[in-house]
Design an enzyme around this catalytic site. Structure first.
Site, PDB file in Angstrom:
ATOM      1  CD  GLU A 108      20.510  36.362  76.323  1.00 29.95           C
ATOM      2  OE1 GLU A 108      21.027  35.763  75.347  1.00 29.95           O
ATOM      3  OE2 GLU A 108      20.322  37.590  76.344  1.00 29.95           O
ATOM      4  CE  LYS A 110      28.894  30.154  74.458  1.00 30.10           C
ATOM      5  NZ  LYS A 110      28.918  29.090  73.437  1.00 30.10           N
ATOM      6  CG  ASP A 112      26.846  23.448  71.292  1.00 33.14           C
ATOM      7  OD1 ASP A 112      27.573  24.268  70.707  1.00 33.14           O
ATOM      8  OD2 ASP A 112      27.229  22.328  71.639  1.00 33.14           O
ATOM      9  CE1 TYR A 217      22.753  35.720  70.227  1.00 29.63           C
ATOM     10  CE2 TYR A 217      21.683  33.569  70.298  1.00 29.63           C
ATOM     11  CZ  TYR A 217      22.747  34.377  69.921  1.00 29.63           C
ATOM     12  OH  TYR A 217      23.803  33.823  69.231  1.00 29.63           O
ATOM     13  CE  LYS A 305      31.482  26.991  76.220  1.00 34.35           C
ATOM     14  NZ  LYS A 305      32.613  27.018  75.310  1.00 34.35           N
ATOM     15  CB  CYS A 399      63.200  18.102  63.675  1.00 36.40           C
ATOM     16  SG  CYS A 399      61.664  18.350  62.746  1.00 36.40           S
ATOM     17  CB  CYS A 402      64.026  18.402  58.980  1.00 37.23           C
ATOM     18  SG  CYS A 402      64.413  19.312  60.503  1.00 37.23           S
ATOM     19  CB  CYS A 417      62.276  22.017  64.309  1.00 39.71           C
ATOM     20  SG  CYS A 417      63.218  21.847  62.772  1.00 39.71           S
ATOM     21  CB  CYS A 422      61.888  22.050  59.136  1.00 47.38           C
ATOM     22  SG  CYS A 422      60.843  20.687  59.725  1.00 47.38           S
TER      23      CYS A 422
END
Length: 661
Positions: A108, A110, A112, A217, A305, A399, A402, A417, A422
């Site tokens: 089928e 697909k 969207d 479907y 896909k 980081c 922080c 980190c 943080c």
């Protein structure tokens, strides 16, 4: 103006709707149709007691809701696994044919759009619902009724649920964006977003003007149609008046499946609607049952896909973001460019090693695409376009939020980190906990969490359930009134009733995604059972390996995490798996079983998973309490002990015979 005439008009108009919107073959002019509709409206206005929910007049919209109500699906709406090339198509076929012989498939396009569930009772549409999280969706009946290809009445007694996709055709999309541009409104990025935005309008009059369509479907309970194959179900749906895609095709072999995929790839640009792939389903329903499901996807269906669209743009900068686990991720800042229907300005670069391997530099022209048509990523740089002004990226050692030192863990490419205080890391943890796939606290988006955190209202996950303590302060913030505050508090309160897998995913334990959370919740039933499980108990479950077991152990060793669990319990957050946990009765039900030795036809994990699903207690050692030992080659001391204790012993072939495998 008689009731007989009203029913005659309804029947005629429903038939003309079907011919126009489903068959694309109108038999009356617009003028004739409008005249009959006007007559029906007048009769219903004169006799409101004759108005029914299946009347064609109910399609014009006008109903305005204050908010969407939730609907629990009678059968879960699962997503599909994705594949991306011919080898993976053939691998799917190999998995199917290892269990099922003489397989044929249904392929089928697909679509969207937005998945929808339609429920009918004695031929009348009762409600339409979105997929939501697969277990609970939103009631969109008021908007579903405005889609003229969806029948309000069908000739079918009793209960029937059908599923499909609500889409916005390309012509409707172009018309809508043209109107929005003229009105100075933001444009929709693509047909899917426009369809989803239209279906989630509280005012059905808006949805009615958007030109939506729907293809059906799937029948989740095919017994309701008395069919034996998926293709028969589609034919039956067509007979009942549902719009079924004419491009759906039966394929006798995987070679035919690939030929269909190639054909759809060529036709894709010229179709009147967007598709992003091909869905492949095993046709025979008994075979579908035998193949079954994983925690999240059916084993009898897969989504191929289409290859991602690739475009070129300029990489202006590389910035770092921090996730809930503390992982630091470099991201490309790009000149805005449209990819697969939407504008992209950021794309993940994953980690420092990936940047070095692809030789990506700040100032490069790069090729980007959307992985799975969703997440933007940088595929490669274009060194031939360099001017000499490009800069090599250097990974930070502290980081960015922080300022604490970053740590690169053994056997990992990412930096972390490890500062428990943080702020950015803590904000991400709260965002994840409240997210849709976790506890689903509606109205608590990323920006709001950050705002609440910075204002001191929500510093920890537990604080989400104390929002009422800050009600007046929050209502003083811009954009927060009494209504939105009440909704937020109610949504947080409602989340306490979620099933265990939602909570488990929300806790953000490393390696435990939505699928693994569902597997663990289903097998252990309660959070206490899971947290007290031994290493052997954990790793005896299919798909639960050493990494997950170690991750759970590490998470539990944190006093902060255990305090979080205790606090959530005290707040009344559910800690149990709420779905059907009944095991399948079998010769192994309530038996204590040990599996040992080298097995051939099934792995030890697969046999243990089968036994657990069928009610057995699988243990790792033989004792007087053991009822059965299943042995493969070289079983060792466990076999010897079973013999000495007089315990029943079964070899692999005997096990398969008793199990019916």
């Amino acid at each position: 103006m008689t009731l007989e005439r009203l029913n005659e008009l309804k029947e005629k108009l429903n038939q003309y709707n079907y011919e126009y919107y489903v068959l694309d073959n109108p038999t009356v002019t617009d003028q004739e149709y409008d005249a009959l509709m006007d007559e029906l409206i007048k009769i219903e206005q004169a006799h409101p007691e004759w108005l029914t929910s299946d009347s064609p007049t109910q399609r014009v919209g006008g109903q305005v809701l204050e908010g969407f109500t939730k609907i629990r699906h009678q059968v879960g709406m699962m997503s599909l696994g994705d594949i991306f090339n011919q080898e993976e198509v053939e691998a799917f076929n190999d998995r199917v044919t290892s269990t099922i012989y003489n397989v044929d498939y249904v392929c089928e396009p697909k679509l969207d759009g937005l998945s929808v569930s339609l429920v009918y009772q004695d031929g009348i549409l009762q409600y339409g619902a979105t997929r939501g999280d697969g277990t609970v969706g939103e009631d969109i009946t008021h908007n579903v009724k405005t889609i003229r290809s969806i029948p309000l009445r069908i000739n079918h007694p009793g209960h029937l649920e059908v599923r499909g996709e609500i889409i916005m055709p390309k012509k409707s999309f172009e018309k809508l964006n043209k109107e929005r541009k003229e009105a100075g409104l933001p444009l929709f990025a693509n047909c899917r977003n426009a369809a989803a935005g239209s279906v989630r309008q509280l005012d059905s009059a808006i949805a009615a003007k958007r030109g939506l369509d729907a293809y059906l479907y799937h029948v989740p309970v095919p017994e309701e149609l008395g069919v034996e194959t998926h293709y028969q179900a589609l034919e039956k749906m067509k007979e009942l008046g549902f719009k079924v895609n004419p491009l759906i095709k039966r394929c006798q072999s995987i070679k035919d499946v690939w030929a269909y995929i190639e054909d759809m790839t060529k036709k894709r640009p010229d179709l009147p609607y967007d598709i992003d792939g091909v869905v492949i389903k095993v046709n025979d329903l008994a075979s579908q049952k035998r193949l079954g499901f994983t925690a999240k996807v059916p084993r009898w269906a897969i989504a191929y896909k289409f290859p991602a669209e690739e475009v070129i743009t300029h990489l202006d900068d590389i910035i770092l973001t921090i996730g809930r686990t503390g992982q630091i991720t470099p991201n490309a800042v790009l000149d805005p460019v449209r990819v697969a229907g939407s504008t992209v300005q950021r794309a993940t670069l994953h980690n420092e090693d990936n940047i070095k391997r692809k030789d990506i530099r700040i100032g490069d022209y790069v090729v980007i695409r959307k992985a799975g048509d969703v997440i933007p990523e940088v595929v490669r740089s274009l060194p031939e376009r360099r001017t000499g002004n490009e800069r090599i990226f250097k990974m930070a050692h502290v980081c960015p939020m922080c300022g604490q030192p970053l740590v690169r863990r053994a056997n990992e490419a990412a930096y972390y980190c490890v500062n428990e205080n943080c702020d950015s890391k803590n904000i991400e943890k709260i965002i994840h906990f409240a997210s849709r796939d976790a506890m689903n606290i509606d109205g608590l988006g990323d920006k709001i969490v950050e705002q609440f955190y910075n204002n001191g209202f929500v510093r920890h996950i537990q604080d989400l359930y104390h929002l009422a303590d800050h009600e007046m302060e929050i209502m003083n913030l811009e954009g927060f009134g009494k209504k939105s505050m009440d909704h937020l508090i109610a949504s947080a309160e409602a989340s306490k009733a979620n099933s265990l897998e939602k909570l488990l995913f929300g806790l953000g334990i490393k390696g435990i995604g939505a699928k693994m959370a569902d597997t663990l919740a289903k097998n252990f039933g309660t959070l206490d059972n899971l947290l007290s499980a031994s290493y052997i108990q954990l790793t005896s479950i299919k798909d639960v390996g050493d990494t997950i077991a170690q991750s759970l152990g590490e998470w539990q060793r944190s006093e902060k995490n255990m305090q979080l669990v205790a606090d959530l319990k005290a707040l009344g957050v559910n800690m149990s798996y709420l779905h059907n946990t009944e095991t399948i009765t079998s010769p192994f039900t309530d038996k204590t079983i040990v599996v040992t030795g080298t097995l051939v036809s099934m792995s030890r994990k697969e046999i243990k998973a089968y036994l657990t699903e069928h009610g057995a207690n699988v243990t790792g050692s033989v004792s007087k309490k053991t009822d059965l030992v299943i042995v493969g080659a070289d079983p060792g001391s466990k076999y010897d002990k079973a013999v000495s204790l007089g315990i029943t012993i079964m070899n692999e072939d005997e096990f398969r015979e008793v199990a019916g495998l």
